[in-house]
Each structure stands twice: as structure tokens, then as C-alpha cells.
Design an enzyme around this catalytic site. Structure first.
Site, PDB file in Angstrom:
ATOM      1  N   ALA A 500      -6.633  -5.261  30.750  1.00  0.00           N
ATOM      2  CA  ALA A 500      -7.373  -5.398  29.810  1.00  0.00           C
ATOM      3  C   ALA A 500      -8.438  -6.479  29.740  1.00  0.00           C
ATOM      4  O   ALA A 500      -8.584  -7.304  30.766  1.00  0.00           O
ATOM      5  CB  ALA A 500      -6.248  -5.714  28.397  1.00  0.00           C
ATOM      6  N   PHE A 501      -9.401  -6.654  28.879  1.00  0.00           N
ATOM      7  CA  PHE A 501     -10.657  -7.654  29.071  1.00  0.00           C
ATOM      8  C   PHE A 501     -10.006  -9.040  28.699  1.00  0.00           C
ATOM      9  O   PHE A 501     -10.664  -9.857  29.490  1.00  0.00           O
ATOM     10  CB  PHE A 501     -11.588  -7.331  27.798  1.00  0.00           C
ATOM     11  CG  PHE A 501     -11.244  -7.678  26.560  1.00  0.00           C
ATOM     12  CD1 PHE A 501     -10.545  -6.977  25.736  1.00  0.00           C
ATOM     13  CD2 PHE A 501     -11.692  -9.164  26.131  1.00  0.00           C
ATOM     14  CE1 PHE A 501     -10.057  -7.289  24.215  1.00  0.00           C
ATOM     15  CE2 PHE A 501     -11.027  -9.556  24.853  1.00  0.00           C
ATOM     16  CZ  PHE A 501     -10.439  -8.626  23.834  1.00  0.00           C
ATOM     17  N   GLY A 581      -2.919  -3.360  27.063  1.00  0.00           N
ATOM     18  CA  GLY A 581      -3.918  -3.014  25.959  1.00  0.00           C
ATOM     19  C   GLY A 581      -3.343  -2.788  24.572  1.00  0.00           C
ATOM     20  O   GLY A 581      -2.230  -3.480  24.587  1.00  0.00           O
ATOM     21  N   GLU A 603       2.207  -3.163  28.552  1.00  0.00           N
ATOM     22  CA  GLU A 603       2.204  -4.365  27.836  1.00  0.00           C
ATOM     23  C   GLU A 603       1.244  -4.354  26.798  1.00  0.00           C
ATOM     24  O   GLU A 603      -0.021  -4.326  27.071  1.00  0.00           O
ATOM     25  CB  GLU A 603       1.654  -5.453  29.003  1.00  0.00           C
ATOM     26  CG  GLU A 603       2.540  -5.891  30.061  1.00  0.00           C
ATOM     27  CD  GLU A 603       4.009  -6.531  29.673  1.00  0.00           C
ATOM     28  OE1 GLU A 603       3.889  -6.918  28.542  1.00  0.00           O
ATOM     29  OE2 GLU A 603       4.956  -6.896  30.557  1.00  0.00           O
ATOM     30  N   LEU A 604       1.588  -4.126  25.641  1.00  0.00           N
ATOM     31  CA  LEU A 604       0.763  -3.770  24.469  1.00  0.00           C
ATOM     32  C   LEU A 604       0.614  -5.110  23.469  1.00  0.00           C
ATOM     33  O   LEU A 604       0.764  -6.294  23.807  1.00  0.00           O
ATOM     34  CB  LEU A 604       1.448  -2.665  23.662  1.00  0.00           C
ATOM     35  CG  LEU A 604       1.667  -1.566  24.952  1.00  0.00           C
ATOM     36  CD1 LEU A 604       2.219  -0.288  24.041  1.00  0.00           C
ATOM     37  CD2 LEU A 604       0.283  -1.263  25.621  1.00  0.00           C
ATOM     38  N   GLU A 734      -1.877  -6.200  13.600  1.00  0.00           N
ATOM     39  CA  GLU A 734      -2.400  -7.161  14.544  1.00  0.00           C
ATOM     40  C   GLU A 734      -3.890  -6.940  14.564  1.00  0.00           C
ATOM     41  O   GLU A 734      -4.416  -6.009  14.839  1.00  0.00           O
ATOM     42  CB  GLU A 734      -2.007  -6.782  15.845  1.00  0.00           C
ATOM     43  CG  GLU A 734      -2.401  -7.894  16.966  1.00  0.00           C
ATOM     44  CD  GLU A 734      -1.998  -7.342  18.472  1.00  0.00           C
ATOM     45  OE1 GLU A 734      -1.938  -8.353  19.266  1.00  0.00           O
ATOM     46  OE2 GLU A 734      -1.682  -5.953  18.637  1.00  0.00           O
TER      47      GLU A 734
END
EC number: 1.2.1.3
Length: 846
Positions: A500-501, A581, A603-604, A734
Site C-alpha cells: 500500500a501507499f 490495503g 493486512e487490511l 474507517e
């Protein structure tokens, strides 16, 4: 005013300081500084983002060409015109947060200077003041600067504004426009900030600002056609046209006016409408069309008189005059750098092997045949560099090469693989500073966090080196004589990593270092918006493998969009896919991988909470919550989204946390003193604004923040919201932004229930001194999260423990502990070293 002194902006870019006394008090010795380039404050009047306040007056850096060539390298001034992020607004005041921190009398230049004066005391801004990269009108504020402005006080007195005429050097006080602001970019949604009493429109081109709006009101003869030529420059191939094109267009319109008075003006009016409807909004298009169309009619109708011809000639002269200005701008942009990587101050990008255009695919060679994407600096919207991404053919070729390299890599003993990982860690350690800057530049997190992320990669490499000698199985007793049971672990093959970023290097490091010592090769797809981070790391890995005479495709890179991620999820050549993400995308990845019976590490998201009990140390609570809620601008998966506070300390916690939020130093992430940077994308800003609007609609009260910080870049205010129910829809959703909902509870069991009622289960924490509460919190009826903390924030996990969460967070584990087992397959081996063949459970089959 003092003499010009040559200084450095900290990134090697020289500029000049003209010192002025910060106040009239004899006790104040700290000077305020005004950054200027050149020798005259009025040579060109494009306002500089580093403007300073002194005695209530704003000085601005000039855009003129100084005699000293080195001083012409101000990236905020002379490069601002090259940005595709074209500002359309004029701010009447410099946006400054209400908190003013009194500073010591040190003679130093602040990293993001914006000093203010109040009652003879010297103050330095310590709130939401940052470099505004938008060129605006030069302005001089003559009234005393207001410090400590209350956000709730809507009846503020607007300061008196005057404009500096670049030709005469005199001050003028034009009427301010009361019409709605005109925006040239859909990313901006509000012109008015709490500390910006009035907004008015300004030309899209700073050169036209200095002439048409500085020193006098803009007449239709000037400003309207200045907008027209801006549109000609900003649309289609005109933007890339030769400088002579605007001049040719202007001459043609002038000739039309001479032949038939008003005809050229009419053509210009129609062009204005076509361009302005999209570039400046329908309100401006209508206004421009009416002015120009009426002018054309009057010119034509009065053609029988000399007045009509003269008027037409005047408009033609304006055409030519403005076209020369814009032709100059086009030429200037053509001769100057297009990317930040080409500018002084960003040499670290070159040291990392990055170029203006980079190939985003690597196995044994660098390539890329997909579309070209731009990497954007979120702090100012400027392009850092370009990346040529992968298409599906590139992807399949890369997977094949990476799978082939596994044949070599798996044959190496695990300690030998650990030695390679040790070299990788050392190579990254040598480039830690530059890699940290790249993360800050491309992702937007502050410099200390960027370097901290690189340190995570280094630490996990050190951890993996030791792990390479401890990939232990088990020896188990067998019920059969002369038999032995062994538990053996073997590599999977090629592991796919989709990162992810928000952690563009560390997440890959967690996966890659562990996966390598386990004997796997790795295929990495970085986030499209942080591809440069992926390229920089892959170049380091490439050098290590080449130096050890190993296939460079052991660690391959495939930059691309969603189609590459989908291909990885469905590819049977990737026995394991690690995805980091959002929960929504992770659900799709998990289903796709499971459909082919592959393994996945998910991994969210995390809707994380801190519980504050009545006996909590509130000093620790505030310090921890400040970082947990506002650190990384709320863009960590472990960021605290909910603060569940006991009713007895609720008001105190809210008040103190709000005061802390107001003291956060906002600015350029590359500046070492900055504590708070921008959101990563414009889409994140929109989501932030929509979430706050929904929270207010549901009855929430915005205690602090709640607005976009005016200026270039994706900056928003860290926000505290109270008054919502614990099970409110917006609370249970979220939002990847710095928004925290503060909830009030009575009983500890109630607080635990609220913590567990959300879909995600990543991180949680409680602040208490009660041992009973601590062990209940960590026990079977306590927090249901993968990370359960006591008296520390929800974020900032160490690499030694397994990182991950439960429920909609995905259930995966990365980094330390026994997470390595996910990168290997387990074999139970039974060895018979006798001449007999007994069966288990005493079965006879003879």
C-alpha cells in the site's frame, strides 16, 4: 531593512534574506525574515509562499532575474508557473492557525517561516501555517495581525488590504470582489478558510496577475482577455505549441477587428466561453461572454464613427500584448525543468538511481510497455517523475523469470540466503537518509517517519539474518518402533507482494526479508502512487544480487494498476500473495486466491480504539493520542479512529487534545521541524470532507479542525468530533484521514464492548493503572484485536512481534514471532529405519 544575505533553504537551494525588525519593542531582538530573490521587492509581484510578517506588513519574494544567477533557483517562485497545479484564487490573508507560540530570541530562520507580531511581542506561528506553493497576488496587510483567532468567532474584522503596483511602487486599495471564488481545479472545494476572511478571483497566470490585478482594479479590457489567452495556453495542443502560436492568434484577431470592427472580439468571446465553462466555472464563462459579446456589438455598431475603429484597434493591441506575455511563459516552461527530479534540491533522487522517466518493470532487465503514470508530490501537487508501468505481457514475462530464479535461490543453504539479506540491510542502511526523503516526498509522511520506515526495513533484515539459522522444525516421538517423526519446513516458490501507499517500503521489507531467508523469490507490485519507492528499493536489490553473481530476478518488480493485482491474485504460479490495503479490496483478493486454493496474507483496515479509564495518566494519554490520531496525517492502518473516554475525564481529555492538535507544526514533510504533512491524494481529501459532513449531519460536533488547509497540496486539519453514538454508521466506518471520534463511557465492560463491535480487529489500547482492568483487557473477554496494548498508542508496532489483526482486518501476520511459517510449507516426515513395516494404530493388513 537590512542587507541581502545569501542563505540556503536546507536542500542546497540558495536564496537571499532581507532582515527586518520583527517589532518595535526594544526587548525583542529576534528578526523576522523575508525571503526574496533578486534586489528589488517590486520588480515582479508574484507572492512567495515564504512571505513573512513584520510590523503588520507582508513582504514578498520577487520573480525578477537577479544579478547573482545562483539566487534564481527558488523552486517556490520561478518554478511555480511550471506546475500543472494552476491556482485560480487570491487569498487576502496568509492562513494561520490560532495558536501562536512565543519563541526564544534565537536568530534563526524557521523552516516554514511565517512570523507574526502582536502587541510588541515576537511570535512564531506554531499551527496550521505552511509554505503555500500557490503563486498569489502580492499584498500588504497594514492593520495589526490578529493572533489567537477563534474558529467559533465568525465576526472577525477583515484586515485592510492594499496591492503593490509593480510599475509605480505605490500602494492601492481596490475593491474586493464579493462574487464567489473561481476555481480552476476540481480538487478545491472551498475558498474560504477560518483565517481567510475574503476570497477573490485571480488570473491563472502569475504574470498576468502582476499587471492586471496589482496596483489597480482589473478592467474588462485587461483581465478578461488575459483569461482568454490563459485558456488558449491551457487547452489541447496549445499548451505544447511553439511560442509563436499565441502571437499568431492575436494578430489574426487584430486583423479581423480592423477589417470588420468587433469580429475579432466576437471570436475571442466565443473562445472564452468554451474554455471558461470547464476551466473557470460556468459563472465566469457567462460573465466573460457577456462583456466580450457586448463589446463586439458596440464596436460593430459604432463602426461608422471613428470611436468604433479606435476601440477595435485597442482590443487588438491588448490581444498582441497579452499574447507576447504568454508566449514568453510557454518558452520559459519549455526551457525549464518539467519534473522535480530535474531541479536543484532533489539530487537525492538521482543518487537513488531515479530518472525523469523510469521503467517500472524489472526481472533481469528494466522495461515497461504499459501506460506512463506520474508520481505526484502530495505537498504541492507537482510531478516528481514519470513511471512506465507494466502491461499483462510484461507481468507474465516477469513471473516466468522470477519462478525460474527460484531454482537457483532455493538451492542455497538458509544461512547463505541470510548473508545476502544482511548485505541488503547494509545497502539500505547506507542510503537511509535518501530513501527517507523519497518516502516523504512521494508518500507525504514527515521526514522522521520516512527515515523510521527505512529503519524498519533495516531492522527486519537484521532479524531475518538470525532467523536464517533458526528455521527449526520438530522431532516428534513415534508410536512405532524404529520410526521417527520429523516436522520439516520448505519454501513455497514465488511469493507475490502487493503493498500500500502508506508504507511504500516497510511492508515490502517485512515480507521480502523473511520470504528470502525462507527460500522464496519475490514479485512486488507497489502502490501505483508510490512506484518510485519501489523502483529505488529494487535497484538496491539488483546491485546486491549482481555483486553475488545471482539472478537479479530473485526479487522482481511489476508497477501497474489494478489489472496487475488481479492477475497476481489469480495466478497459480504465486502460491502465496501478501496483500496490504483496504478491507473491500482485500476481500476480493482473498476470494480470488482462495478460489485457486492459494495462500494469502491479508493486512487490511483497522478501526482502532484507545480506552481511557478514570485512573489513566492523562499526560500520557494526550501525548499518545496526539501521535496515534494525527501521526502520518491519520494514514496508518493502526491510527486511532475512536477515543473511548470515561465520563469523569471526558471534558478534560477533549480540551487538552484539541489544544495539542492546534500546536502541531504543519508544513513541507521534507523539513525536519514538520510534524504533520499532507494526505496522500486529492481523493483522500474529498473523503475527509465527506466524512465530516456526514458526521455533522448525524449530530456530531466538530471540536477541532474539520477543514481543508488552504493552499497547494492535500493538507487537512486533524479533527476531533464528539456527540455521536458509539454505534453510529460513520463511527463504524474507517476513514483513512486524521479524524477521531471521542465517545463517553461509564463502565469498563461497556468500553470493551464498544471496542469490539466494529468489523475490523487490528489494534487497540487501554490507559489505566488498574491491574484487574489490564488483565481483563488482555484476556479472553477483552480486546478481540490482533494488537492489544496497555498504556501506549495503537500505532508504532515493533518488528519483533507478529503484526496483523483479526476479523475484517484479514487475519494475516507479518514481520516477527513465527510469521515466517506463512512463507513456507510444512511437511510431516515419518522415517522407518528398520526392516519391519508396522502400521499405525495397530492395524493388521496381511
Amino acid at each position: 531593512m537590512g542587507p541581502l544575505e545569501k542563505q540556503s533553504m536546507g536542500n542546497g537551494t540558495p536564496y537571499y534574506l532581507c532582515t527586518v525588525t520583527c517589532c518595535d519593542s526594544e526587548n525583542c531582538t529576534k528578526p523576522s525574515t523575508t525571503n526574496i530573490v533578486g534586489k528589488s521587492i517590486v520588480s515582479k509581484t508574484m507572492s512567495c509562499p515564504y512571505s513573512q510578517y513584520s510590523n503588520g506588513m507582508t513582504m514578498s519574494r520577487t520573480n525578477g532575474q537577479p544579478s547573482n544567477e545562483e539566487s534564481a533557483n527558488c523552486p517556490m517562485c520561478i518554478k511555480a508557473q511550471q506546475s500543472s497545479f494552476r491556482p485560480r484564487m487570491l487569498l487576502t490573508t496568509n492562513p494561520t492557525y490560532e495558536h501562536m507560540k512565543k519563541t526564544s530570541n534565537e536568530d534563526k530562520v524557521p523552516s516554514s517561516p511565517s512570523s507574526k507580531v502582536n502587541n510588541g511581542q515576537c511570535f512564531e506561528s506554531n499551527g496550521f501555517t505552511r509554505p503555500n506553493n500557490k503563486p498569489t497576488l502580492t499584498k500588504v496587510e497594514l492593520s495589526p495581525t490578529i493572533s489567537k483567532v477563534s474558529r467559533q468567532n465568525s465576526a472577525r474584522k477583515s484586515p485592510k488590504l492594499q496591492y503593490l503596483n509593480s510599475d509605480t511602487g505605490k500602494l492601492h486599495s481596490p475593491e474586493l470582489s464579493s462574487s464567489p471564488p473561481i476555481w480552476g481545479n476540481s480538487s478545491y472545494t472551498d475558498c474560504t478558510d477560518s483565517f481567510t476572511p475574503v476570497c477573490t478571483s485571480a488570473n491563472s497566470n502569475p504574470e498576468s496577475n502582476s499587471k492586471f490585478l496589482v496596483g489597480r482594479k482589473a478592467s474588462p479590457l485587461d483581465s478578461e482577455f488575459s483569461f482568454y489567452f490563459s485558456n488558449v495556453e491551457n487547452h489541447g495542443f496549445f499548451r505544447k505549441a511553439v511560442p509563436a502560436l499565441p502571437i499568431a492568434v492575436a494578430v489574426l484577431l487584430c486583423i479581423c477587428n480592423l477589417v470588420v470592427p468587433g469580429s475579432g472580439t466576437l471570436v475571442a468571446s466565443l473562445s472564452i466561453v468554451m474554455g471558461s465553462q470547464t476551466e473557470y466555472g460556468p459563472g465566469y464563462g457567462c460573465r466573460s461572454f457577456c462583456i466580450c459579446f457586448l463589446s463586439a456589438v458596440l464596436q460593430f455598431s459604432t463602426a461608422i464613427f471613428v470611436f468604433g475603429w479606435v476601440w477595435s484597434i485597442m482590443w487588438g493591441i491588448v490581444f498582441i500584448k497579452n499574447s507576447l506575455r504568454y508566449a514568453t511563459n510557454i518558452l520559459r516552461r519549455a526551457m525549464s525543468s518539467q519534473f522535480l527530479i530535474q531541479e536543484k534540491g532533489y539530487e537525492f533522487l538521482g543518487r537513488l538511481g531515479l530518472e525523469s522517466t523510469n521503467h517500472g518493470v524489472f526481472s533481469n532487465r528494466w522495461t515497461g510497455n504499459g501506460k506512463t503514470v506520474q508520481s505526484i508530490n502530495p505537498s504541492d501537487g507537482r510531478v516528481i517523475a514519470e513511471v512506465v508501468t507494466a502491461n499483462l505481457d510484461d507481468y507474465h514475462e516477469t513471473v516466468a523469470e522470477t519462478s525460474k530464479a527460484w531454482q537457483t535461490w532455493a538451492d542455497l543453504p538458509a544461512p547463505r540466503r541470510g548473508e545476502i539479506v544482511r548485505q541488503i540491510g547494509n545497502a539500505i542502511r547506507e542510503r537511509k537518509a535518501d530513501l527517507g526523503k523519497l518516502i516523504s516526498l512521494e508518500m507525504g509522511k514527515i521526514l522522521s517517519e520516512g527515515e523510521g520506515e527505512v529503519q524498519e526495513y533495516i531492522d527486519i533484515c537484521d532479524y531475518a539474518v538470525g532467523l536464517s539459522r533458526m528455521l527449526n522444525g520438530q522431532v516428534l516421538p513415534s508410536e512405532r518402533a524404529n520410526h521417527i517423526l520429523l516436522e520439516n519446513w520448505n519454501p513455497l516458490g514465488t511469493v507475490g507482494v502487493i503493498s500500500a501507499f502508506n508504507f511504500p517500503m516497510a511492508v515490502f521489507g517485512w515480507n521480502n526479508a523473511i520470504s528470502l531467508v525462507c527460500g522464496n523469490t519475490t514479485l512486488w507490485k507497489p502502490a501505483p502512487t508510490t512506484s518510485l519507492c519501489g523502483i529505488a528499493i529494487t535497484k538496491i536489490l539488483e546491485n546486491i544480487f549482481r555483486a553475488n553473481d545471482l539472478p537479479t530476478s530473485i526479487c522482481s518488480l511489476v508497477s501497474g494498476e489494478a489489472e496487475i493485482g488481479k492477475a497476481m491474485a489469480t495466478d497459480i504460479r504465486l502460491p502465496l500473495v501478501s496483500f496490504t490495503g483496504s478491507t473491500n479490496v482485500g476481500r476480493e483478493v482473498g476470494v480470488a486466491v482462495q478460489r485457486r486454493f492459494g495462500k494469502h496474507i491479508l493486512e487490511l483496515g483497522g478501526n482502532n480504539a484507545i480506552i481511557v479509564c478514570e485512573d489513566a495518566d492523562l499526560d500520557m494519554v494526550i501525548r499518545a493520542s496526539l501521535f496515534a490520531c494525527a501521526g502520518t496525517a491519520g494514514q496508518r492502518c493502526t491510527t486511532t479512529r475512536r477515543l473511548i473516554v470515561h465520563e469523569s475525564v471526558f471534558d478534560t481529555v477533549v480540551t487538552r487534545l484539541a489544544n495539542s492538535f492546534k500546536q502541531i507544526r504543519v508544513g513541507n514533510p521534507l523539513e525536519p521541524d514538520t510534524l504533520y504533512g499532507p494526505l496522500h491524494t486529492e481523493q483522500a481529501v474529498v473523503q475527509y470532507e465527506q466524512t465530516i459532513a456526514k458526521a455533522v449531519q448525524l449530530g456530531g460536533k466538530v471540536v477541532c479542525g474539520g477543514k481543508r488547509i488552504t493552499g497547494a497540496g492535500n493538507y487537512v486539519e486533524p479533527t476531533i468530533i464528539t456527540g455521536l453514538e458509539h454505534n453510529s454508521e460513520v463511527v463504524h466506518t474507517e476513514t483513512f484521514a486524521p479524524i477521531v471520534y471521542v465517545l463517553k463511557f461509564k463502565e469498563f465492560d461497556q468500553a470493551i464492548e464498544w471496542n469490539n463491535e466494529v468489523d475490523q480487529g487490528l489494534s487497540s489500547s487501554v490507559f489505566t493503572q488498574n491491574l484487574g482492568n489490564i488483565f481483563k483487557w488482555t484476556g479472553p473477554k477483552g480486546s478481540d484485536c490482533g494488537i492489544v496494548n496497555v498504556n501506549i498508542p495503537t500505532n508504532g508496532a515493533e518488528i519483533g512481534g507478529a503484526f496483523g489483526g483479526e476479523k475484517a482486518t484479514g487475519g494475516g501476520r507479518e514481520s516477527g514471532s513465527d510469521s515466517w511459517k506463512q512463507y513456507m510449507r510444512r511437511s510431516t516426515c515419518t522415517i522407518n529405519y528398520s526392516k519391519e513395516l508396522p502400521l499405525a494404530q495397530g492395524i493388521k493388513f496381511e
